[in-house]
Enzyme design. Structure first.
Site, short mmCIF file in Angstrom:
data_model
loop_
_atom_site.label_atom_id
_atom_site.label_comp_id
_atom_site.label_asym_id
_atom_site.label_seq_id
_atom_site.Cartn_x
_atom_site.Cartn_y
_atom_site.Cartn_z
CG ASP A 50 -8.72 13.94 4.60
OD1 ASP A 50 -7.51 13.89 4.89
OD2 ASP A 50 -9.47 14.87 4.96
CG LEU A 51 -4.52 8.63 3.98
CD1 LEU A 51 -3.18 8.19 3.44
CD2 LEU A 51 -5.35 7.43 4.40
CE1 TYR A 72 7.12 18.85 3.97
CE2 TYR A 72 9.47 19.24 4.27
CZ TYR A 72 8.44 18.50 3.72
OH TYR A 72 8.72 17.43 2.92
CB SER A 101 6.81 16.31 -7.73
OG SER A 101 6.85 17.16 -6.60
CE LYS A 116 8.17 15.32 5.21
NZ LYS A 116 7.52 14.08 4.69
N GLY A 140 4.37 12.03 -7.98
CA GLY A 140 5.70 12.20 -7.39
C GLY A 140 6.37 10.89 -7.02
CB VAL A 170 -0.90 0.03 1.27
CG1 VAL A 170 -1.74 1.30 1.28
CG2 VAL A 170 -1.77 -1.19 1.33
CB SER A 224 -2.28 9.79 -7.09
OG SER A 224 -2.18 11.03 -6.42
CE LYS A 268 -3.52 15.92 -8.56
NZ LYS A 268 -2.95 16.49 -7.34
NE ARG A 288 -6.24 15.48 0.92
CZ ARG A 288 -6.17 16.20 2.03
NH1 ARG A 288 -7.25 16.72 2.56
NH2 ARG A 288 -5.03 16.42 2.61
#
Ligand code: NAG
Ligand code: NAG
Length: 367
Positions: free
Chosen positions: A109-110, A212, A262, A216, A58, A51, A56, A83, A79
């Site tokens: 939508d995770l 961001y 991407s 991470k 990049g 999985v 979808s 795509k 989502r």
């Protein structure tokens, strides 16, 4: 999207001797590795079900295609339905044996816990009642910006889309993988793999990634925590009395790419502060295909924290801390090399930021 170390090539001074000694040891070590040992594949995907979230476009899409080329059954999650459908064609087209391999996509939508649960249940059902063998989290996008110019809501959204999509997915799958089973139906099964896609910004933050980089860094911390926690379950399999053992070993891996070309990267460039572009000027973004290929090869060697280029290796070396090593020789030597290089890199980055402010004043939200 991710920074580079612009000052490395330009600050070759008194540390040069030390660096070249360490570099030549590293080189000999890499050569010996290339010619020799430990070449059994630790990431066999043929006939197994993978999985990929964010599959979808990049890097996620590139990884999906390359795993299909190696014989995997692939489910992509993202989502946007359109795509997903377009990418599915490319992934199906990469299969080595289209009559044997199976492919599927799920729109979800995770950032929502219940959506992650639904995805894993749906995949399990589709996979004849067996949970998937490999889960690779690639979902998430980057909204760069200087901290005070970024609305707090955006900071929270970044945490949701980066950290929480990965943590929710990990929670949903690990619950299933780590549930004890009775010995009677226990067949030996190959290890399961959970893979996070992080960023070198988790090792070395750069001005303008305040929304961001912390998400991470949280992901990297989760990875280190899980890699230790998983030993409990692994230990249950080694017990004499295996009445409460898990069915398979679970392996955690985390990948730390730098810039990846991407559509997401192009959007990012448009809103990225000028100072951030300057600080990462020497970052040569890699193609999704290249990043996926390097990552899969590292997974096949059984690596845990995976970087995709030499500069990334140095960043990792500077920040390895308590993380498990892929190879104690290489990681220790890289750590020594990094500690020399970073003596100059970090002050260099700060100086550039200072000079930028001296020249341009307080940045407005459009710079
Ligand atoms: C593809 O898979 C089918 C079904 O398992 C098998 O019969 C066939 O021989 C495979 N073809 C190749 C080229 O491996
Ligand atoms: C779990 O333990 C077994 C036996 O000690 C070992 O072969 C395996 O590599 C371990 N798995 C992980 C994920 O560390």
């Amino acid at each position: 999207m991710h920074p580079s170390l612009p000052s490395i090539p330009y600050h070759f001074s008194s540390t040069a001797l030390g660096i070249s000694v360490v570099a030549s040891v590293l080189f000999s070590y890499a050569l010996a590795k290339m010619l020799g040992f430990g070449s059994s594949n630790k990431f066999v995907v043929d006939g197994r079900t993978v999985v990929i979230t964010g599959g979808s476009e990049g890097m996620g899409k590139a990884a999906a295609c390359q795993l299909a080329e190696r014989g995997a059954n692939v489910v992509i999650v993202a989502r946007t339905l359109q795509k997903l459908q377009e990418s599915m064609e490319a992934i199906r087209g990469s299969a080595v044996n289209a009559s044997k391999q199976r492919f599927h996509y799920i729109s979800a939508d995770l950032t929502k816990v219940e959506e992650c649960e639904r995805v894993i249940s749906e995949v399990t059902e589709w996979n004849d009642g067996t949970s998937p063998d490999i889960v690779w989290c690639c979902a998430g996008y980057c909204t760069p910006g200087l901290f005070v110019n970024t609305p707090v809501q955006t900071l929270r959204d970044q945490m949701d889309t980066i950290y929480w999509t990965a943590a929710n997915t990990a929670h949903a799958i690990l619950k299933r993988w780590l549930a004890p089973i009775t010995p009677s139906n226990q067949r030996p099964s190959p290890p399961k793999h959970l893979i996070f896609t992080c960023s070198t910004l988790a090792f070395v933050p750069i001005a303008g990634y305040g929304p961001y980089a912390p998400a991470k860094a949280a992901m990297r911390s989760l990875s280190d925590t899980l890699s230790q926690e998983i030993e409990i379950y692994n230990g249950s399999r080694a017990a004499k009395q295996r009445s409460r053992a898990t069915p398979a070993d679970v392996k955690i891996h985390t990948i730390f790419p730098m810039g990846i070309l991407s559509p997401g990267y192009d959007n990012e460039q448009e809103i990225k502060p000028a100072i951030t572009k300057q600080l990462e000027a020497a970052d040569k973004p890699q193609t999704p295909r290249e990043v996926a290929r390097i990552s899969i090869e590292a997974l096949e060697r059984g690596e845990y924290l995976i970087t995709t280029m030499f500069v990334g290796d140095l960043m990792k070396g500077s920040a390895l801390g308590p993380s498990p090593r892929n190879s104690w020789i290489r990681d220790t030597l890289t750590g020594w090399l990094s500690s020399l290089v970073f003596l100059q890199v970090i002050p260099g980055l700060r100086k550039q930021a200072f000079e930028w402010g001296r020249k341009n004043g307080v940045p407005s939200s459009s710079t």
